[in-house]
Scaffold this motif. Structure first.
Motif, PDB file in Angstrom:
ATOM      1  N   GLN A  65      -2.135  55.653  -1.051  1.00  0.00           N
ATOM      2  CA  GLN A  65      -3.572  55.951  -1.120  1.00  0.00           C
ATOM      3  C   GLN A  65      -4.279  55.438   0.136  1.00  0.00           C
ATOM      4  OE1 GLN A  65      -5.739  54.517  -4.599  1.00  0.00           O
ATOM      5  NE2 GLN A  65      -7.128  56.266  -4.350  1.00  0.00           N
ATOM      6  N   CYS A  66      -5.190  56.240   0.662  1.00  0.00           N
ATOM      7  CA  CYS A  66      -5.999  55.804   1.798  1.00  0.00           C
ATOM      8  C   CYS A  66      -7.316  56.576   1.795  1.00  0.00           C
ATOM      9  CB  CYS A  66      -5.244  56.017   3.118  1.00  0.00           C
ATOM     10  SG  CYS A  66      -6.115  55.319   4.527  1.00  0.00           S
ATOM     11  N   ASP A  67      -8.251  56.079   0.990  1.00  0.00           N
ATOM     12  CA  ASP A  67      -9.598  56.666   1.017  1.00  0.00           C
ATOM     13  C   ASP A  67     -10.254  56.154   2.300  1.00  0.00           C
ATOM     14  OD1 ASP A  67     -12.332  57.081   0.834  1.00  0.00           O
ATOM     15  OD2 ASP A  67     -12.364  56.834  -1.346  1.00  0.00           O
ATOM     16  N   VAL A  68     -10.568  57.057   3.205  1.00  0.00           N
ATOM     17  CA  VAL A  68     -11.016  56.633   4.534  1.00  0.00           C
ATOM     18  C   VAL A  68     -12.433  56.047   4.551  1.00  0.00           C
ATOM     19  CG1 VAL A  68      -9.428  58.123   5.821  1.00  0.00           C
ATOM     20  CG2 VAL A  68     -11.699  59.001   5.176  1.00  0.00           C
ATOM     21  N   THR A  69     -13.108  56.059   3.394  1.00  0.00           N
ATOM     22  CA  THR A  69     -14.422  55.386   3.353  1.00  0.00           C
ATOM     23  C   THR A  69     -14.244  53.907   2.994  1.00  0.00           C
ATOM     24  OG1 THR A  69     -14.738  55.909   1.011  1.00  0.00           O
ATOM     25  CG2 THR A  69     -15.632  57.486   2.612  1.00  0.00           C
ATOM     26  N   ASN A  70     -12.989  53.502   2.745  1.00  0.00           N
ATOM     27  CA  ASN A  70     -12.739  52.168   2.229  1.00  0.00           C
ATOM     28  C   ASN A  70     -11.870  51.372   3.224  1.00  0.00           C
ATOM     29  OD1 ASN A  70     -11.460  50.044   0.802  1.00  0.00           O
ATOM     30  ND2 ASN A  70     -11.805  51.083  -1.151  1.00  0.00           N
ATOM     31  N   HIS A  93      -4.520  63.964  11.142  1.00  0.00           N
ATOM     32  CA  HIS A  93      -5.769  63.618  10.438  1.00  0.00           C
ATOM     33  C   HIS A  93      -6.425  64.942  10.049  1.00  0.00           C
ATOM     34  CE1 HIS A  93     -10.157  62.896  10.498  1.00  0.00           C
ATOM     35  NE2 HIS A  93      -9.891  61.669  10.087  1.00  0.00           N
ATOM     36  N   CYS A  94      -6.325  65.292   8.768  1.00  0.00           N
ATOM     37  CA  CYS A  94      -6.844  66.593   8.295  1.00  0.00           C
ATOM     38  C   CYS A  94      -7.853  66.333   7.183  1.00  0.00           C
ATOM     39  CB  CYS A  94      -5.708  67.474   7.786  1.00  0.00           C
ATOM     40  SG  CYS A  94      -4.286  67.563   8.892  1.00  0.00           S
ATOM     41  N   ILE A  95      -8.884  65.587   7.523  1.00  0.00           N
ATOM     42  CA  ILE A  95      -9.824  65.080   6.522  1.00  0.00           C
ATOM     43  C   ILE A  95     -11.253  65.413   6.925  1.00  0.00           C
ATOM     44  CG2 ILE A  95     -10.806  62.917   5.629  1.00  0.00           C
ATOM     45  CD1 ILE A  95      -8.005  61.714   5.766  1.00  0.00           C
ATOM     46  N   ALA A  96     -12.014  65.931   5.982  1.00  0.00           N
ATOM     47  CA  ALA A  96     -13.440  66.169   6.228  1.00  0.00           C
ATOM     48  C   ALA A  96     -14.142  66.256   4.884  1.00  0.00           C
ATOM     49  CB  ALA A  96     -13.637  67.474   7.002  1.00  0.00           C
ATOM     50  N   PHE A  97     -15.429  65.962   4.897  1.00  0.00           N
ATOM     51  CA  PHE A  97     -16.221  66.129   3.675  1.00  0.00           C
ATOM     52  C   PHE A  97     -17.706  66.215   4.005  1.00  0.00           C
ATOM     53  CE2 PHE A  97     -18.565  64.910  -0.115  1.00  0.00           C
ATOM     54  CZ  PHE A  97     -17.941  65.704  -1.063  1.00  0.00           C
ATOM     55  N   SER A 198     -11.609  72.916   0.769  1.00  0.00           N
ATOM     56  CA  SER A 198     -12.812  72.529   1.526  1.00  0.00           C
ATOM     57  C   SER A 198     -13.608  73.749   1.949  1.00  0.00           C
ATOM     58  CB  SER A 198     -12.434  71.756   2.784  1.00  0.00           C
ATOM     59  OG  SER A 198     -11.866  70.541   2.444  1.00  0.00           O
ATOM     60  N   ALA A 199     -12.903  74.808   2.354  1.00  0.00           N
ATOM     61  CA  ALA A 199     -13.596  76.006   2.848  1.00  0.00           C
ATOM     62  C   ALA A 199     -14.438  76.638   1.746  1.00  0.00           C
ATOM     63  CB  ALA A 199     -12.578  77.004   3.377  1.00  0.00           C
ATOM     64  N   LYS A 200     -14.024  76.424   0.489  1.00  0.00           N
ATOM     65  CA  LYS A 200     -14.783  76.982  -0.637  1.00  0.00           C
ATOM     66  C   LYS A 200     -16.214  76.443  -0.655  1.00  0.00           C
ATOM     67  CE  LYS A 200     -11.329  78.011  -4.110  1.00  0.00           C
ATOM     68  NZ  LYS A 200     -10.602  77.374  -5.197  1.00  0.00           N
ATOM     69  N   ASP A 204     -20.793  81.719   1.730  1.00  0.00           N
ATOM     70  CA  ASP A 204     -20.483  83.019   2.319  1.00  0.00           C
ATOM     71  C   ASP A 204     -19.219  83.012   3.192  1.00  0.00           C
ATOM     72  OD1 ASP A 204     -21.079  85.668   2.297  1.00  0.00           O
ATOM     73  OD2 ASP A 204     -22.586  85.583   3.886  1.00  0.00           O
ATOM     74  N   PHE A 205     -18.206  82.264   2.758  1.00  0.00           N
ATOM     75  CA  PHE A 205     -16.977  82.103   3.542  1.00  0.00           C
ATOM     76  C   PHE A 205     -16.235  83.439   3.721  1.00  0.00           C
ATOM     77  CE2 PHE A 205     -12.573  80.627   4.251  1.00  0.00           C
ATOM     78  CZ  PHE A 205     -12.808  79.802   5.331  1.00  0.00           C
ATOM     79  N   ASN A 206     -16.314  84.320   2.693  1.00  0.00           N
ATOM     80  CA  ASN A 206     -15.609  85.613   2.786  1.00  0.00           C
ATOM     81  C   ASN A 206     -16.091  86.451   3.960  1.00  0.00           C
ATOM     82  OD1 ASN A 206     -13.948  85.142   0.705  1.00  0.00           O
ATOM     83  ND2 ASN A 206     -15.226  86.156  -0.836  1.00  0.00           N
TER      84      ASN A 206
HETATM   85  P1  NAD Z   1      -8.548  70.602   2.115  1.00  0.00           P
HETATM   86  O1  NAD Z   1      -9.646  70.516   1.097  1.00  0.00           O
HETATM   87  O2  NAD Z   1      -7.247  71.090   1.668  1.00  0.00           O
HETATM   88  O3  NAD Z   1      -8.359  69.202   2.859  1.00  0.00           O
HETATM   89  C1  NAD Z   1      -9.402  68.271   3.056  1.00  0.00           C
HETATM   90  C2  NAD Z   1      -8.821  66.923   2.712  1.00  0.00           C
HETATM   91  O4  NAD Z   1      -9.756  65.864   3.000  1.00  0.00           O
HETATM   92  C3  NAD Z   1      -8.471  66.804   1.212  1.00  0.00           C
HETATM   93  O5  NAD Z   1      -7.106  66.483   1.066  1.00  0.00           O
HETATM   94  C4  NAD Z   1      -9.343  65.664   0.744  1.00  0.00           C
HETATM   95  O6  NAD Z   1      -8.740  64.905  -0.288  1.00  0.00           O
HETATM   96  C5  NAD Z   1      -9.495  64.869   2.036  1.00  0.00           C
HETATM   97  N1  NAD Z   1     -10.567  63.876   1.949  1.00  0.00           N
HETATM   98  C6  NAD Z   1     -11.887  64.088   1.705  1.00  0.00           C
HETATM   99  N2  NAD Z   1     -12.527  62.915   1.622  1.00  0.00           N
HETATM  100  C7  NAD Z   1     -11.592  61.938   1.826  1.00  0.00           C
HETATM  101  C8  NAD Z   1     -11.620  60.528   1.854  1.00  0.00           C
HETATM  102  N3  NAD Z   1     -12.763  59.842   1.645  1.00  0.00           N
HETATM  103  N4  NAD Z   1     -10.479  59.851   2.119  1.00  0.00           N
HETATM  104  C9  NAD Z   1      -9.311  60.510   2.335  1.00  0.00           C
HETATM  105  N5  NAD Z   1      -9.210  61.849   2.295  1.00  0.00           N
HETATM  106  C10 NAD Z   1     -10.342  62.551   2.040  1.00  0.00           C
HETATM  107  O7  NAD Z   1      -9.161  71.550   3.255  1.00  0.00           O
HETATM  108  P2  NAD Z   1      -8.635  71.924   4.724  1.00  0.00           P
HETATM  109  O8  NAD Z   1      -9.389  73.153   5.057  1.00  0.00           O
HETATM  110  O9  NAD Z   1      -7.181  71.902   4.772  1.00  0.00           O
HETATM  111  O10 NAD Z   1      -9.246  70.749   5.614  1.00  0.00           O
HETATM  112  C11 NAD Z   1      -8.471  69.941   6.506  1.00  0.00           C
HETATM  113  C12 NAD Z   1      -9.209  69.764   7.816  1.00  0.00           C
HETATM  114  O11 NAD Z   1      -9.234  71.026   8.500  1.00  0.00           O
HETATM  115  C13 NAD Z   1     -10.666  69.336   7.674  1.00  0.00           C
HETATM  116  O12 NAD Z   1     -10.984  68.450   8.736  1.00  0.00           O
HETATM  117  C14 NAD Z   1     -11.410  70.639   7.869  1.00  0.00           C
HETATM  118  O13 NAD Z   1     -12.742  70.451   8.306  1.00  0.00           O
HETATM  119  C15 NAD Z   1     -10.558  71.255   8.948  1.00  0.00           C
HETATM  120  N6  NAD Z   1     -10.756  72.692   9.178  1.00  0.00           N
HETATM  121  C16 NAD Z   1     -10.684  73.561   8.139  1.00  0.00           C
HETATM  122  C17 NAD Z   1     -10.885  74.921   8.391  1.00  0.00           C
HETATM  123  C18 NAD Z   1     -10.836  75.918   7.265  1.00  0.00           C
HETATM  124  O14 NAD Z   1     -11.366  77.020   7.427  1.00  0.00           O
HETATM  125  N7  NAD Z   1     -10.222  75.614   6.157  1.00  0.00           N
HETATM  126  C19 NAD Z   1     -11.148  75.371   9.698  1.00  0.00           C
HETATM  127  C20 NAD Z   1     -11.205  74.448  10.737  1.00  0.00           C
HETATM  128  C21 NAD Z   1     -11.009  73.098  10.464  1.00  0.00           C
END
Ligand code: NAD
Length: 257
Positions: A65-70, A93-97, A198-200, A204-206
């Motif tokens: 586990q690694c919640d990046v806010t913690n 690093h594939c994390i965004a919110f 995340s894209a959801k 208007d993602f479609n």
């Molecule tokens: P995804 O929802 O599958 O992945 C996002 C991940 O971020 C999830 O696993 C989620 O648990 C994690 N996350 C959120 N808050 C967190 C926290 N506090 N601590 C740890 N993990 C946390 O969606 P994705 O589209 O695969 O997103 C991965 C990356 O790719 C993101 O940075 C996103 O912005 C980027 N991205 C996505 C797209 C796209 O269209 N899907 C396009 C360009 C960039």
């Protein structure tokens, strides 16, 4: 020089499910023979990450586990990796919110809380993780993060996430400067839109996907496999001269308009 990553270990942060870009990266790295460690944020994603990690052939992967806010979780996670594995060669690093209600309507309405939250999880986390991982990359390494074109130009509805991606891309450059002397490279991939969890959240993602199919030079949308393979290149010695870069894997859409 080779694409084989046998004997190398990478941390994959951000697998939520099989559609995740992080899972595309994991499969590509696994295909190149790398050993993987997975981290997840919230408790509710643990099962899915463990199940997916379990589908990879070979030695079972460490899942932490690694919640990046913690901060305590970041410290504990990297301490455990140091204890169990010792040396690592890179991090995906594939994390965004961002709050869903701020990925719609006007950017000007972004709240202070929403602005800080998006930057904390989507940009600062890269700095925090790079700091925690630096000493584990004693043989040098490669850090790869995920960005989007909305960080370079205005994409309607992407709003606060676009500003956070601009921060992330600058973050990549400053980290690349600091960590270059340790042989650690830092790059981002600007991925085209991919239908993930995340894209959801983006309104208007479609219609964004349709626009790519119509206008991008390659006339098709991006796949997690394409992003994964570019990440594997960035993790390999083949890319040894590249750092501080933002590589577009978006069917060429960024050259249009
Ligand atoms: P995804 O929802 O599958 O992945 C996002 C991940 O971020 C999830 O696993 C989620 O648990 C994690 N996350 C959120 N808050 C967190 C926290 N506090 N601590 C740890 N993990 C946390 O969606 P994705 O589209 O695969 O997103 C991965 C990356 O790719 C993101 O940075 C996103 O912005 C980027 N991205 C996505 C797209 C796209 O269209 N899907 C396009 C360009 C960039």
């Amino acid at each position: 020089m080779t694409f084989s990553l046998k004997g190398k270990t990478f941390i994959i942060m951000g697998v939520a499910n099989k559609r995740s870009i992080a899972w595309g990266v994991a499969r590509s790295l696994h295909g190149a023979g790398a050993k993987l460690i997975f981290t997840y944020g919230r408790d509710r994603t643990e099962r899915s990450v463990r199940e997916l990690a379990g589908t990879l052939e070979g030695e079972p992967s460490l899942v932490l586990q690694c919640d990046v806010t913690n901060d305590e979780q970041i410290t504990a996670c990297f301490a455990k990796i140091k204890e169990d594995v010792g040396l690592i060669h890179g991090i995906a690093h594939c994390i965004a919110f961002a709050n869903k209600d701020e990925l719609d309507g006007e950017f000007v309405d972004t709240t202070r809380e929403g602005f800080l939250l998006a930057h904390n999880i989507s940009s600062f986390s890269l700095t925090a993780v790079a700091k925690a991982a630096k000493d584990l990359m004693a043989e040098g390494g490669s850090i790869v993060t995920m960005s989007y074109l909305g960080g370079e130009r205005v994409m309607p509805n992407y709003n606060i996430m676009g500003v956070a991606k601009a921060s992330l891309e600058a973050n990549v450059r400053y980290l690349a400067y600091d960590l270059g002397k340790y042989g650690i490279r830092v790059n981002s991939i600007s991925a085209g839109p991919i239908r993930t969890l995340s894209a959801k959240g983006v309104s208007d993602f479609n219609s964004i996907l349709r626009k790519i199919e119509e206008e991008a030079p390659l006339k098709r949308t991006t796949t997690p496999e394409e992003v994964g393979d570019t990440a594997t290149f960035l993790f390999s010695d083949m890319s040894r001269g590249i750092t501080g870069e933002n590589i577009h894997v978006d069917s060429g859409y960024h050259i249009m308009g």
